[in-house]
Write an enzyme that holds these catalytic residues in place. Structure first.
Site, PDB file in Angstrom:
ATOM      1  N   ASP A 136      -2.657   3.622  -1.393  1.00  0.00           N
ATOM      2  CA  ASP A 136      -2.867   2.495  -0.476  1.00  0.00           C
ATOM      3  C   ASP A 136      -2.764   1.212  -1.312  1.00  0.00           C
ATOM      4  OD1 ASP A 136      -3.527   0.938   1.709  1.00  0.00           O
ATOM      5  OD2 ASP A 136      -5.676   1.290   1.505  1.00  0.00           O
ATOM      6  N   ASP A 139      -7.172   0.231 -13.270  1.00  0.00           N
ATOM      7  CA  ASP A 139      -5.790   0.053 -12.842  1.00  0.00           C
ATOM      8  C   ASP A 139      -5.158   1.426 -12.632  1.00  0.00           C
ATOM      9  OD1 ASP A 139      -3.020  -0.437 -12.638  1.00  0.00           O
ATOM     10  OD2 ASP A 139      -3.159  -2.167 -13.967  1.00  0.00           O
ATOM     11  N   CYS A 155      -0.163  -1.844   5.208  1.00  0.00           N
ATOM     12  CA  CYS A 155      -0.306  -2.533   6.497  1.00  0.00           C
ATOM     13  C   CYS A 155       0.817  -3.569   6.607  1.00  0.00           C
ATOM     14  CB  CYS A 155      -1.693  -3.163   6.632  1.00  0.00           C
ATOM     15  SG  CYS A 155      -2.117  -4.268   5.287  1.00  0.00           S
ATOM     16  N   GLU A 168     -10.057   1.122  -7.846  1.00  0.00           N
ATOM     17  CA  GLU A 168      -9.901  -0.274  -7.405  1.00  0.00           C
ATOM     18  C   GLU A 168      -9.943  -1.183  -8.620  1.00  0.00           C
ATOM     19  OE1 GLU A 168      -8.934  -3.340  -5.961  1.00  0.00           O
ATOM     20  OE2 GLU A 168      -9.185  -1.917  -4.324  1.00  0.00           O
TER      21      GLU A 168
END
Length: 113
Positions: free
Chosen positions: A55, A35, A104, A8
């Protein structure tokens, strides 16, 4: 058993991710702030990865929003990053047997393209 290693870049999301893993009792997990595109995939533990879940940041268009559409320029930037992230997962991790891609978003640019 295996180990989940989460990458993250954003400090606030990293903190939230750690909290969620702890709250859910996930013991075999390590969160690395960094990264994804800059990771040294030739060194452990990344060189040993057998499965990868990509993701990436996305427009969130598949979630409830305030009704504002995503601008074309933002969509292009996101899609460019998403393609780089997925391409890296598919080509640079020689031990990976499974790669899963998840957003999403409902935009074709962020998924099928």
């Amino acid at each position: 058993g295996g180990m989940v290693i989460a990458i993250e870049k954003d400090r606030a999301r990293e903190k939230l991710l750690r909290q969620n893993l702890q709250r859910l009792g996930v013991g075999q997990a390590k969160v690395v702030r960094g990264d994804w595109l800059d990771l040294d995939v030739d060194n452990d533990p990344f060189s040993l990865a057998q499965g990868i879940l990509v993701d990436p940041s996305c427009s969130g268009s598949g979630m409830e929003q305030d009704g504002r559409p995503t601008s074309e320029s933002r969509l292009r930037r996101l899609a460019t990053f998403q393609e780089k992230a997925l391409r890296r997962a598919l080509t640079e991790f020689e031990n990976a047997q499974v790669v899963v891609y998840s957003t999403c978003s409902v935009h074709q640019e962020e998924n099928e393209d």
